[in-house]
Design a protein around this motif. Structure first.
Motif, PDB file in Angstrom:
ATOM      1  N   ASP A   1      43.432  15.819  57.418  1.00 14.03           N
ATOM      2  CA  ASP A   1      44.727  15.931  58.106  1.00 14.03           C
ATOM      3  C   ASP A   1      45.723  16.790  57.322  1.00 14.03           C
ATOM      4  OD1 ASP A   1      46.309  15.539  60.322  1.00 14.03           O
ATOM      5  OD2 ASP A   1      47.256  13.736  59.509  1.00 14.03           O
ATOM      6  N   VAL A   2      45.245  17.953  56.900  1.00 10.82           N
ATOM      7  CA  VAL A   2      46.085  18.901  56.167  1.00 10.82           C
ATOM      8  C   VAL A   2      47.042  19.576  57.157  1.00 10.82           C
ATOM      9  CG1 VAL A   2      46.083  21.010  54.775  1.00 10.82           C
ATOM     10  CG2 VAL A   2      44.271  19.311  54.479  1.00 10.82           C
ATOM     11  N   PRO A   3      48.337  19.499  56.907  1.00 10.83           N
ATOM     12  CA  PRO A   3      49.277  20.153  57.828  1.00 10.83           C
ATOM     13  C   PRO A   3      49.173  21.673  57.722  1.00 10.83           C
ATOM     14  CG  PRO A   3      50.446  19.301  55.928  1.00 10.83           C
ATOM     15  CD  PRO A   3      49.012  18.861  55.784  1.00 10.83           C
ATOM     16  N   GLY A   4      49.379  22.323  58.843  1.00 12.57           N
ATOM     17  CA  GLY A   4      49.251  23.785  58.870  1.00 12.57           C
ATOM     18  C   GLY A   4      50.576  24.478  58.773  1.00 12.57           C
ATOM     19  N   PRO A   5      50.565  25.763  58.836  1.00 12.66           N
ATOM     20  CA  PRO A   5      49.379  26.612  58.953  1.00 12.66           C
ATOM     21  C   PRO A   5      48.643  26.753  57.618  1.00 12.66           C
ATOM     22  CG  PRO A   5      51.341  27.981  58.895  1.00 12.66           C
ATOM     23  CD  PRO A   5      51.811  26.549  58.898  1.00 12.66           C
ATOM     24  N   VAL A   6      47.346  27.053  57.737  1.00 18.07           N
ATOM     25  CA  VAL A   6      46.494  27.213  56.563  1.00 18.07           C
ATOM     26  C   VAL A   6      45.794  28.562  56.653  1.00 18.07           C
ATOM     27  CG1 VAL A   6      44.530  26.309  55.260  1.00 18.07           C
ATOM     28  CG2 VAL A   6      46.078  24.724  56.417  1.00 18.07           C
ATOM     29  N   ASN A   7      45.971  29.387  55.620  1.00 19.49           N
ATOM     30  CA  ASN A   7      45.246  30.659  55.534  1.00 19.49           C
ATOM     31  C   ASN A   7      43.811  30.378  55.120  1.00 19.49           C
ATOM     32  OD1 ASN A   7      47.556  32.167  56.078  1.00 19.49           O
ATOM     33  ND2 ASN A   7      48.049  32.444  53.922  1.00 19.49           N
ATOM     34  N   LEU A   8      42.862  30.924  55.872  1.00 23.78           N
ATOM     35  CA  LEU A   8      41.451  30.769  55.552  1.00 23.78           C
ATOM     36  C   LEU A   8      40.935  32.113  55.049  1.00 23.78           C
ATOM     37  CD1 LEU A   8      40.248  28.732  58.676  1.00 23.78           C
ATOM     38  CD2 LEU A   8      41.174  27.876  56.506  1.00 23.78           C
ATOM     39  N   GLY A   9      40.705  32.184  53.761  1.00 24.88           N
ATOM     40  CA  GLY A   9      40.236  33.414  53.139  1.00 24.88           C
ATOM     41  C   GLY A   9      39.780  33.131  51.727  1.00 24.88           C
ATOM     42  N   THR A  10      39.199  34.135  51.117  1.00 25.99           N
ATOM     43  CA  THR A  10      38.716  33.979  49.745  1.00 25.99           C
ATOM     44  C   THR A  10      39.774  34.370  48.722  1.00 25.99           C
ATOM     45  OG1 THR A  10      37.846  36.228  49.665  1.00 25.99           O
ATOM     46  CG2 THR A  10      36.357  34.497  50.479  1.00 25.99           C
ATOM     47  N   GLY A  11      40.772  35.125  49.170  1.00 22.18           N
ATOM     48  CA  GLY A  11      41.775  35.650  48.247  1.00 22.18           C
ATOM     49  C   GLY A  11      41.301  36.899  47.525  1.00 22.18           C
ATOM     50  N   ARG A  12      40.138  37.413  47.897  1.00 22.88           N
ATOM     51  CA  ARG A  12      39.531  38.576  47.240  1.00 22.88           C
ATOM     52  C   ARG A  12      39.712  39.816  48.112  1.00 22.88           C
ATOM     53  NH1 ARG A  12      32.984  39.145  46.349  1.00 22.88           N
ATOM     54  NH2 ARG A  12      32.986  41.282  45.567  1.00 22.88           N
ATOM     55  N   ALA A  13      40.379  40.805  47.581  1.00 24.84           N
ATOM     56  CA  ALA A  13      40.571  42.068  48.296  1.00 24.84           C
ATOM     57  C   ALA A  13      39.336  42.947  48.123  1.00 24.84           C
ATOM     58  CB  ALA A  13      41.807  42.793  47.766  1.00 24.84           C
ATOM     59  N   THR A  14      38.795  43.426  49.245  1.00 25.67           N
ATOM     60  CA  THR A  14      37.664  44.355  49.209  1.00 25.67           C
ATOM     61  C   THR A  14      38.012  45.522  50.117  1.00 25.67           C
ATOM     62  OG1 THR A  14      36.112  42.529  48.913  1.00 25.67           O
ATOM     63  CG2 THR A  14      35.196  44.649  49.638  1.00 25.67           C
ATOM     64  N   ASP A  15      38.087  46.719  49.538  1.00 29.16           N
ATOM     65  CA  ASP A  15      38.372  47.862  50.404  1.00 29.16           C
ATOM     66  C   ASP A  15      37.085  48.305  51.090  1.00 29.16           C
ATOM     67  OD1 ASP A  15      37.057  49.957  48.885  1.00 29.16           O
ATOM     68  OD2 ASP A  15      38.790  50.061  47.574  1.00 29.16           O
ATOM     69  N   PHE A  16      37.242  49.064  52.165  1.00 29.08           N
ATOM     70  CA  PHE A  16      36.091  49.420  52.980  1.00 29.08           C
ATOM     71  C   PHE A  16      35.099  50.318  52.233  1.00 29.08           C
ATOM     72  CE2 PHE A  16      37.246  48.416  57.627  1.00 29.08           C
ATOM     73  CZ  PHE A  16      37.810  47.216  57.264  1.00 29.08           C
ATOM     74  N   ASN A  17      35.596  51.172  51.358  1.00 24.68           N
ATOM     75  CA  ASN A  17      34.676  51.973  50.545  1.00 24.68           C
ATOM     76  C   ASN A  17      33.860  51.070  49.627  1.00 24.68           C
ATOM     77  OD1 ASN A  17      35.369  54.470  51.626  1.00 24.68           O
ATOM     78  ND2 ASN A  17      36.943  54.854  50.088  1.00 24.68           N
ATOM     79  N   GLY A  18      34.517  50.061  49.071  1.00 22.19           N
ATOM     80  CA  GLY A  18      33.815  49.102  48.217  1.00 22.19           C
ATOM     81  C   GLY A  18      32.787  48.308  48.997  1.00 22.19           C
ATOM     82  N   LEU A  19      33.128  47.916  50.220  1.00 21.97           N
ATOM     83  CA  LEU A  19      32.177  47.198  51.065  1.00 21.97           C
ATOM     84  C   LEU A  19      30.968  48.077  51.370  1.00 21.97           C
ATOM     85  CD1 LEU A  19      31.420  44.694  52.746  1.00 21.97           C
ATOM     86  CD2 LEU A  19      32.718  45.709  54.650  1.00 21.97           C
ATOM     87  N   ALA A  20      31.214  49.347  51.676  1.00 20.04           N
ATOM     88  CA  ALA A  20      30.109  50.273  51.943  1.00 20.04           C
ATOM     89  C   ALA A  20      29.189  50.376  50.728  1.00 20.04           C
ATOM     90  CB  ALA A  20      30.646  51.649  52.320  1.00 20.04           C
ATOM     91  N   ALA A  21      29.768  50.492  49.541  1.00 15.74           N
ATOM     92  CA  ALA A  21      28.969  50.589  48.315  1.00 15.74           C
ATOM     93  C   ALA A  21      28.164  49.308  48.089  1.00 15.74           C
ATOM     94  CB  ALA A  21      29.875  50.875  47.119  1.00 15.74           C
ATOM     95  N   MET A  22      28.763  48.146  48.375  1.00 12.88           N
ATOM     96  CA  MET A  22      28.066  46.874  48.205  1.00 12.88           C
ATOM     97  C   MET A  22      26.881  46.775  49.172  1.00 12.88           C
ATOM     98  SD  MET A  22      31.404  44.400  47.857  1.00 12.88           S
ATOM     99  CE  MET A  22      30.527  42.863  47.742  1.00 12.88           C
ATOM    100  N   VAL A  23      27.103  47.206  50.416  1.00 15.90           N
ATOM    101  CA  VAL A  23      26.036  47.149  51.412  1.00 15.90           C
ATOM    102  C   VAL A  23      24.895  48.086  51.022  1.00 15.90           C
ATOM    103  CG1 VAL A  23      25.443  47.703  53.813  1.00 15.90           C
ATOM    104  CG2 VAL A  23      27.507  46.372  53.309  1.00 15.90           C
ATOM    105  N   MET A  24      25.226  49.308  50.607  1.00 18.41           N
ATOM    106  CA  MET A  24      24.171  50.241  50.197  1.00 18.41           C
ATOM    107  C   MET A  24      23.377  49.693  49.012  1.00 18.41           C
ATOM    108  SD  MET A  24      25.656  54.110  50.688  1.00 18.41           S
ATOM    109  CE  MET A  24      27.255  53.882  49.916  1.00 18.41           C
ATOM    110  N   ARG A  25      24.081  49.154  48.022  1.00 19.50           N
ATOM    111  CA  ARG A  25      23.411  48.600  46.842  1.00 19.50           C
ATOM    112  C   ARG A  25      22.469  47.463  47.251  1.00 19.50           C
ATOM    113  NH1 ARG A  25      27.494  48.860  43.871  1.00 19.50           N
ATOM    114  NH2 ARG A  25      28.492  46.932  44.502  1.00 19.50           N
ATOM    115  N   ALA A  26      22.958  46.560  48.120  1.00 20.23           N
ATOM    116  CA  ALA A  26      22.136  45.430  48.561  1.00 20.23           C
ATOM    117  C   ALA A  26      20.953  45.886  49.413  1.00 20.23           C
ATOM    118  CB  ALA A  26      22.993  44.433  49.345  1.00 20.23           C
ATOM    119  N   ALA A  27      21.125  47.019  50.125  1.00 24.77           N
ATOM    120  CA  ALA A  27      20.052  47.559  50.954  1.00 24.77           C
ATOM    121  C   ALA A  27      19.081  48.404  50.133  1.00 24.77           C
ATOM    122  CB  ALA A  27      20.632  48.386  52.102  1.00 24.77           C
ATOM    123  N   GLY A  28      19.387  48.601  48.852  1.00 21.24           N
ATOM    124  CA  GLY A  28      18.457  49.283  47.959  1.00 21.24           C
ATOM    125  C   GLY A  28      18.535  50.789  47.947  1.00 21.24           C
TER     126      GLY A  28
END
Length: 157
Positions: A85-112
Motif C-alpha cells: 500500500d505504497v502511496p503514489g505516484p511512484v517512478n518505476l525505473g532503474t535510475g540508470r541512464a543509457t543513451d541510444f548509441n550505448g544501447l546499440a553498442a551493448m546489443v552488438m556486443r551481446a550479439a557477438g
C-alpha cells in the motif's frame, strides 16, 4: 507534451477518487521493455538489428538517454507497491541512464559482433533525457533484471 499531460491528468483525477475513499495507486513506468514488445519501440528494434548483425547499426538520434526497466520489474514493483500500500505516484525505473548509441553498442556486443553506428539525425528522437528518480521505488522494490541480462534474454528468444 500531451503524453506527459495525460499522465499528470490521471494522477490528478486519482486524488479525487482518493478523496471519495477509493484507494488508488499511480505508477510512472519509464522505458519498459521486454522480448515481446512491438517493433515500434526502440528496444525490440535494436534487438532485431542485433540479430541480423546490421552494420551499420542505424540509430535514430543517438545521444538521447532512457531508463530501461524490464517488464518483469515493472510488474514486480507494481505488485509490491500495491501489496505494501505504497502511496503514489511512484517512478518505476532503474535510475540508470543509457543513451541510444550505448544501447546499440551493448546489443552488438551481446550479439557477438562489432559494427559501425549510423546516427540518423533526421528521424524523431523524442525527449533528450528521461531517467527515473527511483528512490521511492527502492524503498520497497529492487529491480532484478539488468539491461545486459534483458538484452541477452531478448537475443535468444
Amino acid at each position: 507534451l500531451t503524453y506527459g499531460f495525460s499522465k499528470l491528468a490521471g494522477e490528478y483525477q486519482a486524488q479525487f477518487a482518493e478523496a471519495e475513499g477509493i484507494r488508488t495507486h499511480c505508477f510512472r513506468p519509464f522505458s519498459g521493455y521486454g522480448a515481446d514488445q512491438d517493433l515500434s519501440y526502440p528496444f525490440p528494434s535494436f534487438i532485431q538489428r542485433g540479430k541480423r548483425k546490421d552494420d551499420p547499426f542505424e540509430v535514430w538520434g543517438g545521444t538521447q538517454s532512457r531508463d530501461f526497466i524490464h517488464i518483469i520489474d515493472v510488474v514486480g514493483a507494481t505488485l509490491a507497491a500495491v501489496d505494501q500500500d505504497v502511496p503514489g505516484p511512484v517512478n518505476l525505473g532503474t535510475g540508470r541512464a543509457t543513451d541510444f548509441n550505448g544501447l546499440a553498442a551493448m546489443v552488438m556486443r551481446a550479439a557477438g559482433y562489432s559494427g559501425e553506428i549510423s546516427n540518423l539525425s533526421s528521424e524523431v528522437v523524442g525527449v533528450h533525457f528521461r531517467v527515473a528518480d527511483n528512490s521511492k521505488m527502492l524503498s520497497f522494490y529492487e529491480p532484478t533484471v539488468t539491461l545486459e541480462e534483458g538484452i541477452q534474454k531478448a537475443l535468444i528468444r
